[in-house]
Design an enzyme around this catalytic site. Structure first.
Site, PDB file in Angstrom:
ATOM      1  CB  CYS A  56      25.900  43.327  -2.929  1.00 30.45           C
ATOM      2  SG  CYS A  56      27.604  42.735  -3.472  1.00 30.45           S
ATOM      3  CD  GLU A  91      25.903  25.820   4.051  1.00 32.10           C
ATOM      4  OE1 GLU A  91      26.101  26.749   3.492  1.00 32.10           O
ATOM      5  OE2 GLU A  91      25.300  25.020   4.237  1.00 32.10           O
ATOM      6  NE  ARG A  97      20.989  40.664  -0.040  1.00 39.16           N
ATOM      7  CZ  ARG A  97      19.889  40.588  -1.006  1.00 39.16           C
ATOM      8  NH1 ARG A  97      18.851  40.302  -0.655  1.00 39.16           N
ATOM      9  NH2 ARG A  97      20.347  40.413  -2.170  1.00 39.16           N
ATOM     10  CE  LYS A 149      19.263  32.338   3.412  1.00 38.64           C
ATOM     11  NZ  LYS A 149      19.352  30.871   3.742  1.00 38.64           N
ATOM     12  CD1 TRP A 151      29.741  37.832   0.299  1.00 45.17           C
ATOM     13  CD2 TRP A 151      29.895  37.569  -1.793  1.00 45.17           C
ATOM     14  NE1 TRP A 151      30.205  36.452  -0.002  1.00 45.17           N
ATOM     15  CE2 TRP A 151      30.267  36.236  -1.248  1.00 45.17           C
ATOM     16  CE3 TRP A 151      29.826  37.725  -3.226  1.00 45.17           C
ATOM     17  CZ2 TRP A 151      30.561  35.181  -1.874  1.00 45.17           C
ATOM     18  CZ3 TRP A 151      30.365  36.506  -3.994  1.00 45.17           C
ATOM     19  CH2 TRP A 151      30.767  35.080  -3.338  1.00 45.17           C
ATOM     20  CG  HIS A 187      33.135   1.912  -7.072  1.00 45.83           C
ATOM     21  ND1 HIS A 187      33.159   0.768  -7.678  1.00 45.83           N
ATOM     22  CD2 HIS A 187      31.715   1.698  -6.713  1.00 45.83           C
ATOM     23  CE1 HIS A 187      32.072  -0.074  -7.788  1.00 45.83           C
ATOM     24  NE2 HIS A 187      31.153   0.513  -7.113  1.00 45.83           N
ATOM     25  CE  LYS A 209      23.248  23.589   5.399  1.00 45.67           C
ATOM     26  NZ  LYS A 209      22.089  23.533   4.386  1.00 45.67           N
ATOM     27  CG  ASN A 240      23.354  44.868  -4.913  1.00 41.69           C
ATOM     28  OD1 ASN A 240      24.248  45.511  -4.271  1.00 41.69           O
ATOM     29  ND2 ASN A 240      22.228  44.467  -4.372  1.00 41.69           N
ATOM     30  N   GLY A 241      25.353  43.140  -8.337  1.00 41.45           N
ATOM     31  CA  GLY A 241      25.631  42.505  -9.755  1.00 41.45           C
ATOM     32  C   GLY A 241      27.056  42.623 -10.203  1.00 41.45           C
ATOM     33  CD  GLU A 284      21.269  20.365   2.980  1.00 35.12           C
ATOM     34  OE1 GLU A 284      21.906  20.552   1.737  1.00 35.12           O
ATOM     35  OE2 GLU A 284      21.001  21.270   3.651  1.00 35.12           O
TER      36      GLU A 284
HETATM   37  C1  F6R Z   1      23.536  26.031   1.803  1.00 37.58           C
HETATM   38  C2  F6R Z   1      22.946  27.084   1.049  1.00 37.58           C
HETATM   39  C3  F6R Z   1      23.113  27.292  -0.306  1.00 37.58           C
HETATM   40  C4  F6R Z   1      21.664  27.850  -1.153  1.00 37.58           C
HETATM   41  C5  F6R Z   1      22.048  28.030  -2.471  1.00 37.58           C
HETATM   42  C6  F6R Z   1      20.684  28.287  -3.447  1.00 37.58           C
HETATM   43  O1  F6R Z   1      23.209  26.169   2.945  1.00 37.58           O
HETATM   44  O2  F6R Z   1      21.982  27.931   1.779  1.00 37.58           O
HETATM   45  O3  F6R Z   1      23.633  25.993  -1.037  1.00 37.58           O
HETATM   46  O4  F6R Z   1      20.786  26.492  -1.032  1.00 37.58           O
HETATM   47  O5  F6R Z   1      22.894  29.072  -2.802  1.00 37.58           O
HETATM   48  O6  F6R Z   1      20.412  29.384  -2.823  1.00 37.58           O
HETATM   49  P1  F6R Z   1      18.348  29.517  -3.020  1.00 37.58           P
HETATM   50  O7  F6R Z   1      17.857  28.453  -2.619  1.00 37.58           O
HETATM   51  O8  F6R Z   1      17.920  31.003  -2.207  1.00 37.58           O
HETATM   52  O9  F6R Z   1      18.390  29.454  -4.413  1.00 37.58           O
END
Ligand code: F6R
Length: 623
Positions: free
Chosen positions: A2, A503, A27, A618, A74, A519, A500, A100-101, A496
């Site tokens: 949000c 997501e 975001r 984000k 959101w 395993h 990627k 927000n929250g 990672e």
């Molecule tokens: C994946 C991604 C998320 C963030 C996670 C932590 O591409 O962006 O997994 O890494 O939400 O976010 P931050 O780094 O902002 O605390």
């Protein structure tokens, strides 16, 4: 997640609010809305979907007012519908709030408010805030607290304060009322709120990105603080009504860095700018003349760092993967026991913080609620807390004892890319900084520094394979299940790579330590399944090759990330992405690049909006 923008000034609020919302689009959100006080009346316009949908609704509305609040939502409590979109009005329709929250006790409050005669129109937790404020505002006995002869402004401020005191959970809120048409109130607890001080105008937002076009002078509200903005100025107080001496700060945020610079997506821009962002991250921190790592942000704590007995790390998602690399780095280079935790789990397992523990939180946004909570928990338990954060002035950066900024510029693409390589670079520098003060020879340190300096240009050579990676993505983009395998430093990279792909391509992918495959997961391997081995030349190379053979024997499709010139792996792999040779500890900064590109190309081929993947935000500011 949000976003909030609010405006009080001498211009029309509507275009400023809409433009501010667009700055917050990155975001992640699923509905948007605004409320403007127009000729003494509260005008509310909301829409499910994109800001462009809201703009279509607004096209017919000639809103003149110069006071308003706006929001991108959101969804948490209730679906992404217009009714659930913010702003929310109280039952009289005269008070509007954006929030927000999460309000944890909203169900109890809602029941109580209904018993008092309030009506509700949405499924959200936020609507209780509007009705609580309303209850206090119109309650004669409560208004006495404001004292006789005090104006409506004080009455509204008092009502907001009293309402906030009833809330459990987190909030960043902005409030307006048509009965008090020249007052804007904002407050925060656990959710950021920045008050931009312009020339005859105020822009209040949850993110500096929505403010910088108008002003770079701002006040960052602290937890349990409120700002009351009027046409004559502003006051900051706590929700207990104690005055707060506001500190005006300069926002460090360059709008130029928010442009796409000819790229189709922020994610592509952020992948391809990594040679530069890594160079920026290393700049001034690797002193060639003295052969030292220079980390100004933690210099005053060097004694505590040398004395440390243990390093704890907490982070989420991609930052957690960086933290896992950090665990290996601290143990390997600085000979310090280190352990990375999922920030979301940390405070729920009675963590043991021994004396002389240094606790590191890693966060791109600096606003991730779970990471913030882990920070607070570690602090309460007596740890010295350092932050590795990208977003300057963010809540996490402000609450740590000291820290190191990434300096990679704002990351807008929801999938984290350049922040990850920046986090790896900072963790490496920090491990070297401590290592040299504990046991590492100067000669060895300089060996690492030379290798680190080469990383930015080495990333450039990896990026040159984008077209080939695109072809591989084209060949396999319809495969719905992938494995990513790696050992040692490449295990976090495998995680990672899988994240990627998941997501942004919505392909199911799992990252595993390569040896764990036998395993259980080996049962999944068929000629249909792409298996990505992150297998540069390293101390583990021969072992990984053993795992490659196991997959080959079962007919799996092998895609390898390997060191340039490695001909052996070509005999086994169907496709090879190469990375230049470097020290083992630095390899993740190179090996992750082809995996970022693979996910990007696969997502595009599958027709997804890579910068706004479904359901994702984000910065995750809820638990
Ligand atoms: C994946 C991604 C998320 C963030 C996670 C932590 O591409 O962006 O997994 O890494 O939400 O976010 P931050 O780094 O902002 O605390």
């Amino acid at each position: 997640m949000c976003g909030i923008v609010a405006y009080l000034g001498d211009k029309k609020a509507k275009p400023i609010l809409v433009e501010g919302l667009k700055r917050l689009e990155y975001r992640g959100y699923d509905s948007a809305g605004l409320a403007v006080i127009d000729h003494g009346r509260l005008q509310l316009v909301r829409s499910a979907g994109r800001i462009s949908d809201l703009e279509s609704c607004l096209a017919e509305q000639e809103l003149e007012g110069s006071l308003g609040i706006a929001h991108t939502r959101w969804a948490t409590h209730g679906a992404a519908t217009t009714e659930n979109a913010h702003p929310h009005l109280d039952h009289t329709g005269k008070i509007a709030i954006v929030h927000n929250g999460i309000i944890e006790n909203f169900a109890t409050l809602k029941k109580w408010l209904i018993s008092k005669g309030c009506t509700f129109r949405s499924e959200t937790d936020s609507e209780v805030i509007a009705n609580l404020i309303s209850l206090f505002y119109y309650d004669e006995s409560q208004s006495d607290q404001a004292g006789p002869d005090r104006g409506l402004e004080i009455r509204l401020e008092t009502a907001v304060r009293l309402a906030l005191r009833e809330l459990d959970g987190t909030y960043g809120i902005a409030v307006v009322s048509s009965e008090v048409p020249d007052v804007l109130i904002a407050a925060r607890r656990g959710s950021p709120m920045v008050v931009g001080l312009g020339d005859g105008e105020f822009i209040v937002a949850s993110d500096a990105a929505a403010i910088v076009k108008h002003t770079t002078q701002a006040i960052y509200l602290g937890d349990n603080e409120m700002v009351v903005v009027t046409r004559d100025g502003y006051r900051t107080i706590t929700i207990e009504n104690d005055p707060v001496a506001a500190k005006i700060e300069q926002i460090e945020y360059s709008l130029d860095r928010l442009e796409l610079d000819g790229y189709a997506h922020y994610m592509a821009k952020e992948i391809f700018e990594q040679p530069q962002t890594l160079a920026d991250c290393l700049k001034g921190r690797l002193d060639q003349t003295s052969g030292q790592v220079v980390l100004g942000g933690i210099a005053s704590l060097s004694r505590e760092l040398v004395r440390a007995h243990r390093i704890g790390i907490a982070a989420c998602g991609t930052a957690w993967h960086a933290g896992l690399v950090g665990e290996y780095l601290f143990e390997q280079l600085a000979q310090l026991p280190a352990e990375v935790d999922y920030a979301s789990e940390f405070r729920y397992r009675n963590p043991i913080i021994e004396q002389d523990t240094v606790f590191i939180v890693i966060s791109q946004s600096g606003e991730t609620l779970d990471t913030l909570a882990a920070l607070q928990e570690a602090k309460e338990r007596g740890a010295l807390v350092l932050g590795i954060v990208n977003s300057v002035g963010s809540t996490i950066a402000r609450q740590t004892d000291a820290g190191i900024y990434l300096h990679v510029g704002p990351e807008i693409g929801v999938a984290s890319t350049k922040a990850f390589t920046g986090q790896l670079a900072v963790l490496t520098m920090l491990a070297l900084y401590i290592a040299r003060r504990r046991r590492m020879s100067q000669q060895m340190l300089e060996h690492y520094i030379r290798a680190l300096r080469r990383i930015p240009e080495q990333i450039s050579t990896v990026l040159e394979q984008s077209e080939y990676i695109h072809q591989v993505a084209q060949e396999y983009h319809q495969r719905e299940n992938w494995l990513f395998l790696g050992r040692g430093y490449q295990f976090p990279v495998a995680l990672e790579g899988a994240l990627k792909l998941k997501e942004i391509s919505y392909i199911h992918a799992e990252g595993l330590p390569a040896a764990e495959m036998k395993h259980g997961p080996i049962a999944l391997i068929t000629p249909e399944m792409p298996v990505v081995f992150v297998a540069p030349k390293s101390s583990q190379y021969d072992k990984v090759m053993g795992n490659v053979e196991e997959v080959k024997a079962r007919g799996g499709i092998i895609i390898a990330v390997a060191t340039e010139g490695d001909e052996t792996i070509r005999d086994y792999a169907d496709h090879v992405f190469t990375v230049p040779d470097t020290l083992e500890e630095l390899q993740p900064m190179l090996t992750v690049i082809p995996l970022q590109l693979l996910a990007y190309h696969a997502a595009l081929i599958r027709g997804h909006d890579v910068d706004k993947p479904r359901n994702l935000a984000k910065s995750v500011t809820v638990e």
